[in-house]
Design a protein around this motif. Structure first.
Motif, PDB file in Angstrom:
ATOM      1  N   MET A   1       0.849  -1.169   0.000  1.00 20.35           N
ATOM      2  CA  MET A   1       0.000   0.000   0.000  1.00 20.35           C
ATOM      3  C   MET A   1       0.898   1.237   0.000  1.00 20.35           C
ATOM      4  N   THR A   2       0.600   2.150  -0.833  1.00 24.74           N
ATOM      5  CA  THR A   2       1.307   3.417  -0.872  1.00 24.74           C
ATOM      6  C   THR A   2       0.257   4.519  -0.822  1.00 24.74           C
ATOM      7  N   GLY A   3       0.504   5.512   0.019  1.00 20.52           N
ATOM      8  CA  GLY A   3      -0.449   6.607   0.084  1.00 20.52           C
ATOM      9  C   GLY A   3      -0.240   7.477   1.298  1.00 20.52           C
ATOM     10  N   THR A   4      -1.213   8.328   1.523  1.00 19.44           N
ATOM     11  CA  THR A   4      -1.170   9.278   2.624  1.00 19.44           C
ATOM     12  C   THR A   4      -1.772   8.659   3.872  1.00 19.44           C
ATOM     13  N   VAL A   5      -1.073   8.801   5.001  1.00 17.68           N
ATOM     14  CA  VAL A   5      -1.556   8.330   6.300  1.00 17.68           C
ATOM     15  C   VAL A   5      -1.311   9.435   7.326  1.00 17.68           C
ATOM     16  N   MET A   6      -1.913   9.280   8.490  1.00 21.67           N
ATOM     17  CA  MET A   6      -1.697  10.205   9.593  1.00 21.67           C
ATOM     18  C   MET A   6      -0.737   9.544  10.576  1.00 21.67           C
ATOM     19  N   LEU A   7       0.361  10.214  10.881  1.00 21.12           N
ATOM     20  CA  LEU A   7       1.306   9.750  11.894  1.00 21.12           C
ATOM     21  C   LEU A   7       0.911  10.417  13.199  1.00 21.12           C
ATOM     22  N   VAL A   8       0.638   9.607  14.227  1.00 21.64           N
ATOM     23  CA  VAL A   8       0.204  10.126  15.529  1.00 21.64           C
ATOM     24  C   VAL A   8       1.309   9.829  16.543  1.00 21.64           C
ATOM     25  N   VAL A  15       0.368  14.546   8.620  1.00 25.24           N
ATOM     26  CA  VAL A  15       0.123  13.822   7.376  1.00 25.24           C
ATOM     27  C   VAL A  15       1.472  13.504   6.743  1.00 25.24           C
ATOM     28  N   VAL A  16       1.682  12.214   6.442  1.00 24.63           N
ATOM     29  CA  VAL A  16       2.932  11.763   5.812  1.00 24.63           C
ATOM     30  C   VAL A  16       2.591  10.783   4.687  1.00 24.63           C
ATOM     31  N   GLN A  17       3.552  10.550   3.833  1.00 19.13           N
ATOM     32  CA  GLN A  17       3.423   9.546   2.780  1.00 19.13           C
ATOM     33  C   GLN A  17       3.981   8.233   3.305  1.00 19.13           C
ATOM     34  N   ALA A  18       3.309   7.122   3.004  1.00 15.88           N
ATOM     35  CA  ALA A  18       3.738   5.820   3.509  1.00 15.88           C
ATOM     36  C   ALA A  18       3.829   4.806   2.376  1.00 15.88           C
ATOM     37  N   ASP A  19       4.845   3.976   2.458  1.00 13.31           N
ATOM     38  CA  ASP A  19       4.967   2.779   1.628  1.00 13.31           C
ATOM     39  C   ASP A  19       4.940   1.619   2.609  1.00 13.31           C
ATOM     40  N   LEU A  20       3.844   0.848   2.612  1.00 16.04           N
ATOM     41  CA  LEU A  20       3.661  -0.250   3.561  1.00 16.04           C
ATOM     42  C   LEU A  20       3.749  -1.579   2.832  1.00 16.04           C
ATOM     43  N   PRO A  27       2.528 -17.067   8.276  1.00 15.02           N
ATOM     44  CA  PRO A  27       1.202 -16.856   8.876  1.00 15.02           C
ATOM     45  C   PRO A  27       1.140 -15.644   9.811  1.00 15.02           C
ATOM     46  N   GLU A  28       2.216 -15.343  10.494  1.00 13.19           N
ATOM     47  CA  GLU A  28       2.231 -14.181  11.372  1.00 13.19           C
ATOM     48  C   GLU A  28       3.147 -13.130  10.746  1.00 13.19           C
ATOM     49  N   ALA A  29       2.772 -12.706   9.583  1.00 13.71           N
ATOM     50  CA  ALA A  29       3.625 -11.834   8.787  1.00 13.71           C
ATOM     51  C   ALA A  29       3.952 -10.538   9.506  1.00 13.71           C
ATOM     52  N   SER A  30       5.217 -10.229   9.503  1.00 18.64           N
ATOM     53  CA  SER A  30       5.643  -8.924   9.984  1.00 18.64           C
ATOM     54  C   SER A  30       5.405  -7.934   8.860  1.00 18.64           C
ATOM     55  N   TRP A  31       5.082  -6.738   9.207  1.00 19.17           N
ATOM     56  CA  TRP A  31       4.881  -5.716   8.191  1.00 19.17           C
ATOM     57  C   TRP A  31       5.564  -4.438   8.639  1.00 19.17           C
ATOM     58  N   GLY A  32       5.736  -3.562   7.738  1.00 16.53           N
ATOM     59  CA  GLY A  32       6.388  -2.302   8.042  1.00 16.53           C
ATOM     60  C   GLY A  32       6.522  -1.492   6.780  1.00 16.53           C
ATOM     61  N   GLY A  33       7.495  -0.595   6.780  1.00 17.83           N
ATOM     62  CA  GLY A  33       7.667   0.218   5.598  1.00 17.83           C
ATOM     63  C   GLY A  33       8.496   1.453   5.869  1.00 17.83           C
TER      64      GLY A  33
END
Length: 90
Positions: A1-8, A15-20, A27-33
């Motif tokens: 997913m690429t797009g605008t997200v809110m960093l809290v 508002v920042v841009q994210a590449d996730l 099965p328990e996939a780690s995710w990040g970006g």
């Protein structure tokens, strides 16, 4: 997913841009970006707060933690690599 997200971070919302993405397929996939357009001045706060979250466009929130090696650049904005917690938002 690429797009605008809110960093809290604490009481700050930016508002920042994210590449996730999924970092390892299991099965328990780690995710990040990577987050782009993170104000360099905010890097200090990232070490103070443990409740750093991303608010996704659909309103869901996920906790994240910055990966080791945060290095401020000599600019107003710094990219931030992170690992996500919980279910990948993909």
């Amino acid at each position: 997913m690429t797009g605008t997200v809110m960093l809290v971070v604490g009481d700050q919302q930016l508002v920042v841009q994210a590449d996730l993405g999924v970092l390892r397929p299991d099965p328990e996939a780690s995710w990040g970006g990577i987050l782009r357009n993170v104000p360099t001045r905010l890097l200090i706060d990232l070490h103070v707060y443990d409740d750093i979250r991303l608010r996704l466009p659909d309103g869901q929130e996920r906790f994240i933690r910055p990966l080791d090696g945060i290095h401020a650049e000599d600019t107003d904005f710094t990219p931030l690599y992170f690992a996500g917690e919980g279910t990948p938002p993909l």
